[in-house]
Scaffold this motif. Structure first.
Motif, PDB file in Angstrom:
ATOM      1  N   CYS A   1       7.300  24.066 -51.358  1.00  0.00           N
ATOM      2  CA  CYS A   1       8.282  25.058 -50.910  1.00  0.00           C
ATOM      3  C   CYS A   1       7.791  26.475 -51.156  1.00  0.00           C
ATOM      4  CB  CYS A   1       9.614  24.833 -51.626  1.00  0.00           C
ATOM      5  SG  CYS A   1      10.511  23.367 -51.088  1.00  0.00           S
ATOM      6  N   ALA A   2       7.100  26.679 -52.273  1.00  0.00           N
ATOM      7  CA  ALA A   2       6.569  28.014 -52.571  1.00  0.00           C
ATOM      8  C   ALA A   2       5.524  28.423 -51.542  1.00  0.00           C
ATOM      9  CB  ALA A   2       5.974  28.035 -53.975  1.00  0.00           C
ATOM     10  N   MET A   3       4.661  27.493 -51.152  1.00  0.00           N
ATOM     11  CA  MET A   3       3.649  27.802 -50.150  1.00  0.00           C
ATOM     12  C   MET A   3       4.272  28.044 -48.777  1.00  0.00           C
ATOM     13  SD  MET A   3       0.800  27.978 -51.733  1.00  0.00           S
ATOM     14  CE  MET A   3       1.843  28.688 -53.027  1.00  0.00           C
ATOM     15  N   LEU A   4       5.270  27.257 -48.424  1.00  0.00           N
ATOM     16  CA  LEU A   4       5.960  27.490 -47.148  1.00  0.00           C
ATOM     17  C   LEU A   4       6.673  28.836 -47.159  1.00  0.00           C
ATOM     18  CD1 LEU A   4       7.512  23.961 -46.405  1.00  0.00           C
ATOM     19  CD2 LEU A   4       5.648  25.099 -45.178  1.00  0.00           C
ATOM     20  N   GLY A   5       7.269  29.175 -48.301  1.00  0.00           N
ATOM     21  CA  GLY A   5       7.934  30.471 -48.415  1.00  0.00           C
ATOM     22  C   GLY A   5       6.966  31.624 -48.239  1.00  0.00           C
ATOM     23  N   THR A   6       5.755  31.487 -48.808  1.00  0.00           N
ATOM     24  CA  THR A   6       4.739  32.520 -48.641  1.00  0.00           C
ATOM     25  C   THR A   6       4.329  32.658 -47.178  1.00  0.00           C
ATOM     26  OG1 THR A   6       3.893  32.088 -50.867  1.00  0.00           O
ATOM     27  CG2 THR A   6       2.439  33.257 -49.358  1.00  0.00           C
ATOM     28  N   HIS A   7       4.222  31.528 -46.490  1.00  0.00           N
ATOM     29  CA  HIS A   7       3.868  31.561 -45.065  1.00  0.00           C
ATOM     30  C   HIS A   7       4.933  32.308 -44.260  1.00  0.00           C
ATOM     31  CE1 HIS A   7       2.885  30.268 -41.002  1.00  0.00           C
ATOM     32  NE2 HIS A   7       4.094  29.764 -40.901  1.00  0.00           N
ATOM     33  N   PHE A   8       6.199  31.955 -44.480  1.00  0.00           N
ATOM     34  CA  PHE A   8       7.279  32.621 -43.735  1.00  0.00           C
ATOM     35  C   PHE A   8       7.365  34.107 -44.086  1.00  0.00           C
ATOM     36  CE2 PHE A   8       9.236  28.225 -43.582  1.00  0.00           C
ATOM     37  CZ  PHE A   8       9.004  28.059 -42.219  1.00  0.00           C
TER      38      PHE A   8
END
Length: 233
Positions: free
Chosen positions: A152-159
């Motif tokens: 989730c942290a990596m997806l949040g960084t992407h968004f």
């Protein structure tokens, strides 16, 4: 031919209580592992392998001596960038809330919402220890909350990055009128400060790797420490 033996994995009762994760019963790495064992275990299926490869950042916190401080550092490592990186967004939302100024509400990217959702979900998973607390032992290697937290942290960084690029594209003309573009000298100076700061952090945490794990009071008296002493004798 040089042969490398993968480190032995431990069950929860074989490591000091400070390393226990709720609902995770097996797949623990030895807290007194050598630097070589730490590298080898990155290519071994442990309860931390997915965390390492989804995050892919060489991080070492001084958990052996300061577990409370380590947890605070890990929380701050995500909270501080989130707050700092979103200061422009918070300021823009304050303008929208007041209604006195134009905040470009129509140009706001939906990725800001996705980023916020991922950030909240990361915090919830980090604190709730789900799903492993509902089925201890079943999510030791795949699917436990720490892995989901990293994803989730990596997806949040992407968004977040996608939202920043969208905002820059829609407000490029306005930004150009507000501040002059940074020159080469200012860019190099900023990058140099970032590199120096990261090197300092790496050096500080590497210093803990050079200490003797056997001197750690948290390991003394534990089954692991007694086994190590017996092996040395």
């Amino acid at each position: 031919m040089l042969s490398l033996k993968m480190p032995q994995l431990l069950r929860v009762h074989q490591v000091p209580r400070v390393f226990w994760e709720e609902g995770i019963m097996s797949g623990y790495r030895c807290p007194t592992s050598s630097a070589l064992d730490c590298v080898l275990s990155s290519f071994q299926m442990t309860n931390e392998t997915v965390n390492i490869w989804t995050h892919f950042l060489p991080t070492w916190f001084p958990e052996l001596e300061y577990p409370g401080f380590s947890k605070a550092l890990r929380t701050a490592a995500f909270a501080y960038p989130f707050l700092f990186d979103n200061l422009p967004l918070f300021y823009r939302l304050r303008l929208c809330w007041g209604g006195a100024h134009s905040c470009g509400r129509d140009a706001l990217s939906s990725n800001h919402g996705y980023h916020l959702l991922c950030a909240l979900l990361s915090g919830f998973l980090f604190a709730a220890h789900l799903p492993e607390r509902l089925a201890p032992g079943r999510f030791d290697y795949i699917g436990h909350s720490h892995q989901l937290f990293h994803i989730c942290a990596m997806l949040g960084t992407h968004f977040q990055l996608e939202a920043v690029l969208a905002d820059m594209g829609s407000r490029r003309a306005w930004l150009a009128m507000q501040e002059p573009t940074l020159g080469l000298g200012a860019t190099v100076a900023t990058l140099s400060l970032a590199v120096i700061g990261n090197l300092f952090i790496i050096a500080a945490f590497t210093a803990f790797l050079l200490r003797i794990p056997g001197t750690c009071p948290l390991l003394q008296g534990s089954p692991l420490e007694e086994g190590l002493q017996a092996k040395q004798q």
